[in-house]
Design an enzyme around this catalytic site. Sequence first.
Site, PDB file in Angstrom:
ATOM      1  CG  ASP A 127      73.112  23.625  32.880  1.00  0.00           C
ATOM      2  OD1 ASP A 127      73.507  23.864  31.727  1.00  0.00           O
ATOM      3  OD2 ASP A 127      72.515  24.451  33.589  1.00  0.00           O
ATOM      4  NE  ARG A 167      64.361  28.800  31.366  1.00  0.00           N
ATOM      5  CZ  ARG A 167      65.081  27.711  31.620  1.00  0.00           C
ATOM      6  NH1 ARG A 167      64.713  26.882  32.579  1.00  0.00           N
ATOM      7  NH2 ARG A 167      66.167  27.441  30.924  1.00  0.00           N
ATOM      8  NE  ARG A 192      69.810  28.139  35.613  1.00  0.00           N
ATOM      9  CZ  ARG A 192      68.954  28.733  34.789  1.00  0.00           C
ATOM     10  NH1 ARG A 192      68.874  30.031  34.748  1.00  0.00           N
ATOM     11  NH2 ARG A 192      68.181  28.012  34.005  1.00  0.00           N
ATOM     12  N   GLY A 241      63.797  19.345  33.187  1.00  0.00           N
ATOM     13  CA  GLY A 241      64.893  19.360  34.141  1.00  0.00           C
ATOM     14  C   GLY A 241      64.436  19.306  35.590  1.00  0.00           C
ATOM     15  CG  ASP A 242      66.495  21.733  38.346  1.00  0.00           C
ATOM     16  OD1 ASP A 242      66.142  22.158  37.237  1.00  0.00           O
ATOM     17  OD2 ASP A 242      67.145  22.423  39.154  1.00  0.00           O
ATOM     18  N   GLY A 243      63.392  21.585  37.756  1.00  0.00           N
ATOM     19  CA  GLY A 243      62.126  22.262  38.049  1.00  0.00           C
ATOM     20  C   GLY A 243      60.950  21.434  37.555  1.00  0.00           C
TER      21      GLY A 243
HETATM   22  N1  LIG Z   1      59.941  23.933  42.522  1.00  0.00           N
HETATM   23  C1  LIG Z   1      59.044  23.681  41.593  1.00  0.00           C
HETATM   24  N2  LIG Z   1      57.896  23.025  41.904  1.00  0.00           N
HETATM   25  C2  LIG Z   1      56.970  22.755  40.949  1.00  0.00           C
HETATM   26  N3  LIG Z   1      57.108  23.086  39.646  1.00  0.00           N
HETATM   27  C3  LIG Z   1      58.229  23.732  39.276  1.00  0.00           C
HETATM   28  C4  LIG Z   1      59.255  24.063  40.217  1.00  0.00           C
HETATM   29  N4  LIG Z   1      60.258  24.704  39.556  1.00  0.00           N
HETATM   30  C5  LIG Z   1      59.855  24.779  38.259  1.00  0.00           C
HETATM   31  N5  LIG Z   1      58.652  24.200  38.091  1.00  0.00           N
HETATM   32  C6  LIG Z   1      57.907  24.085  36.832  1.00  0.00           C
HETATM   33  O1  LIG Z   1      58.704  23.428  35.858  1.00  0.00           O
HETATM   34  C7  LIG Z   1      58.781  24.174  34.654  1.00  0.00           C
HETATM   35  C8  LIG Z   1      60.196  24.206  34.138  1.00  0.00           C
HETATM   36  O2  LIG Z   1      61.084  24.661  35.160  1.00  0.00           O
HETATM   37  P1  LIG Z   1      62.482  25.347  34.820  1.00  0.00           P
HETATM   38  O3  LIG Z   1      63.201  25.561  36.098  1.00  0.00           O
HETATM   39  O4  LIG Z   1      62.247  26.535  33.958  1.00  0.00           O
HETATM   40  O5  LIG Z   1      63.235  24.312  33.883  1.00  0.00           O
HETATM   41  P2  LIG Z   1      63.867  22.867  34.138  1.00  0.00           P
HETATM   42  O6  LIG Z   1      62.753  21.932  34.411  1.00  0.00           O
HETATM   43  O7  LIG Z   1      64.535  22.556  32.874  1.00  0.00           O
HETATM   44  O8  LIG Z   1      64.787  23.015  35.300  1.00  0.00           O
HETATM   45  C9  LIG Z   1      58.248  25.557  34.952  1.00  0.00           C
HETATM   46  O9  LIG Z   1      57.320  25.879  33.955  1.00  0.00           O
HETATM   47  C10 LIG Z   1      57.571  25.470  36.308  1.00  0.00           C
HETATM   48  O10 LIG Z   1      56.174  25.621  36.199  1.00  0.00           O
HETATM   49  O1  LIG Z   2      67.779  31.468  28.343  1.00  0.00           O
HETATM   50  P1  LIG Z   2      67.101  30.327  29.010  1.00  0.00           P
HETATM   51  O2  LIG Z   2      66.162  29.598  28.119  1.00  0.00           O
HETATM   52  O3  LIG Z   2      66.477  30.699  30.305  1.00  0.00           O
HETATM   53  O4  LIG Z   2      68.194  29.259  29.320  1.00  0.00           O
HETATM   54  C1  LIG Z   2      69.411  29.518  29.933  1.00  0.00           C
HETATM   55  C2  LIG Z   2      69.721  28.445  30.926  1.00  0.00           C
HETATM   56  O5  LIG Z   2      69.264  27.205  30.539  1.00  0.00           O
HETATM   57  C3  LIG Z   2      70.168  26.195  30.963  1.00  0.00           C
HETATM   58  O6  LIG Z   2      70.543  25.529  29.792  1.00  0.00           O
HETATM   59  C4  LIG Z   2      69.568  25.253  31.950  1.00  0.00           C
HETATM   60  O7  LIG Z   2      68.277  25.005  31.584  1.00  0.00           O
HETATM   61  P2  LIG Z   2      67.347  23.989  32.381  1.00  0.00           P
HETATM   62  O8  LIG Z   2      67.287  24.381  33.825  1.00  0.00           O
HETATM   63  O9  LIG Z   2      66.063  24.121  31.689  1.00  0.00           O
HETATM   64  O10 LIG Z   2      67.963  22.637  32.189  1.00  0.00           O
HETATM   65  C5  LIG Z   2      71.310  26.905  31.633  1.00  0.00           C
HETATM   66  O11 LIG Z   2      72.551  26.385  31.332  1.00  0.00           O
HETATM   67  C6  LIG Z   2      71.155  28.312  31.159  1.00  0.00           C
HETATM   68  O12 LIG Z   2      71.528  29.187  32.165  1.00  0.00           O
HETATM   69 MG   LIG Z   3      66.778  23.632  35.770  1.00  0.00          MG
END
Ligand SMILES: Nc1ncnc2c1ncn2[C@@H]1O[C@H](COP(=O)(O)OP(=O)(O)O)[C@@H](O)[C@H]1O
Ligand SMILES: O=P(O)(O)OC[C@H]1O[C@](O)(COP(=O)(O)O)[C@@H](O)[C@@H]1O
Ligand SMILES: [Mg+2]
Length: 534
Positions: free
Chosen positions: A260, A204, A305, A229-231
């Site tokens: 999720d 992350r 979450r 995921g979304d990020g």
């Molecule tokens: N709003 C955003 N804009 C651009 N990159 C993002 C954004 N949010 C997260 N990221 C990038 O995506 C990666 C993963 O995001 P994270 O929220 O931890 O997990 P997920 O993609 O599973 O939701 C992070 O390392 C970050 O650099």
């Molecule tokens: O402890 P970590 O690795 O931050 O993960 C916990 C979180 O990851 C999740 O599985 C969601 O993760 P993503 O946003 O990466 O899909 C949530 O349900 C939980 O809150």
């Molecule tokens: Mg996410």
Amino acid sequence: MDSITSLSNHTQNNHHSVLSTKTQNGCFDPKLGSASSRVAMATSVNSDPKVITGAAGYILEDVPHFTDYIPNLPTYPNPLQDNPAYSVVKQYFVHVDDTVPQKVVVHKDGARGVHFRRAGPRQKVYFESDEVQVAIVTCGGLCPGLNTVIRELVCGLHHMYGVKKVLGINGGYRGFYARNWITLTPKSVNDIHKRGGTILGTSRGGHDTKKIVDSIQDRGINQVYIIGGDGTQRGASAIFEEVRRRGLKVAVVGIPKTIDNDIPIIDKSFGFDTAVEEAQRAINAAHVEAESVENGIGVVKLMGRYSGFIAMHATLASRDVDCCLIPESPFYLEGPGGLFEYIEKRLKEQGHMVIVIAEGAGQELVSESVQSMNKQDASGNKLLQDVGLWISQQIKDHFAQLKTLAITLKYIDPTYMIRAIPSNASDNVYCTLLAQSAVHGAMAGYTGYTSGLVNGRQTYIPFYRITERQNHVVITDRMWARLLSSTNQPSFLDAKGGNEEKKGEEALNQLQDGHCSDETSVNKEINCIYPPAC
Ligand SMILES: Nc1ncnc2c1ncn2[C@@H]1O[C@H](COP(=O)(O)OP(=O)(O)O)[C@@H](O)[C@H]1O
Ligand SMILES: O=P(O)(O)OC[C@H]1O[C@](O)(COP(=O)(O)O)[C@@H](O)[C@@H]1O
Ligand SMILES: [Mg+2]
């Protein structure tokens, strides 16, 4: 596309919000905003969406293609036409006009509505096999099936298109410029689908988009597969925009990952079924413990979450759960219609009960009684307080004070167990189709898309549709009603604070605004009540 015309891009700009919080030099810095404030701060700086309209209200939300910004690219016959496995399949290649509707429930006089481009192999490809150089990265939290997707990308590229140069990025986005890359071959990935986690590692936290694209350019990479995921998909969208700005022939492809199930548009995310199945084991244990003692209560905390899909589906699947609490449905403890009253009732009726609680549920209640932390993780996601521990203590304290009912409570927290395991059989098949679809699209010159299942068909979805909002359980939909009628739990709508009135108003407002939830098929069938808005 003969029969359809392109809609003015300017009229469509409102669709296209960038949900990245970027610094001026192209970095994503989570410290600049929480997940929710990032959405509010969104500004439109990216390329225009490709929206094409046709007869009877047909809309195609198309994905970008190399030809949109690079003229005179050569094409080649798809090597699959000479592949003995595929050459015999009738209509193996997808027709250029094939699209998939977002909503399958339609009304006689309703508009045809939004469609997405159907995924699959095209007759012409925009790469010669030995020209292709691939990078694969996994980002964000773990999810069952990550290794299967990696395996099937490597094997699909190799076996279907003869692509041999595939590299894995170590440790998420930052690995593009801060770590060594790994060579991936069908042999090296042969067994990885049997393991949980990701062989590439993940992370992350923020990253630098420009440095990533520099590194893609320096290494001559022309297809990038980004699993997350979304990020992550927001990050992928920013990478695509930078690639396009530089005029590079680099396909940027997202593969949606989230345990999720909170990614919109797609039917469901890979690994979700596996997670729900694994959650059954925890619920079973809670049930056995609760049933074995007098007035036994089993509490199970599951991931989720902001979205309670895992808790909802695990509850519906198990039949042993008496109460399911999710972030989307506020609840309260004391008084008529509250949780404590219901627990007493259930214990009197059957002598035991099981409660499933999603980690994001009741956070406002926890904050009221425990000092609020308001902390974020490295990616800017809200760090939650342990609602499972909190609720277990609240229940224990309540019955200790009551003195009329002696309870035994067991708290089970299988959080990481449900996501650190390998994917089950159906998720493995799903991962395979997702990966192969992603590859077909990149070879055919499409870019800037997420590969996803919509109404049972593989599609290419523009990034902005994936990142513009989160998928939530809609508590005014039928699926939640099914759950309430299966557990017989209170709906918590008659809270002291006029909750019922507020909820009713919210539901009505949604309908009056013409809002139709386009959640996953997990609850998709319910969507629309008023046809004209849909
Ligand atoms: N709003 C955003 N804009 C651009 N990159 C993002 C954004 N949010 C997260 N990221 C990038 O995506 C990666 C993963 O995001 P994270 O929220 O931890 O997990 P997920 O993609 O599973 O939701 C992070 O390392 C970050 O650099
Ligand atoms: O402890 P970590 O690795 O931050 O993960 C916990 C979180 O990851 C999740 O599985 C969601 O993760 P993503 O946003 O990466 O899909 C949530 O349900 C939980 O809150
Ligand atoms: Mg996410």
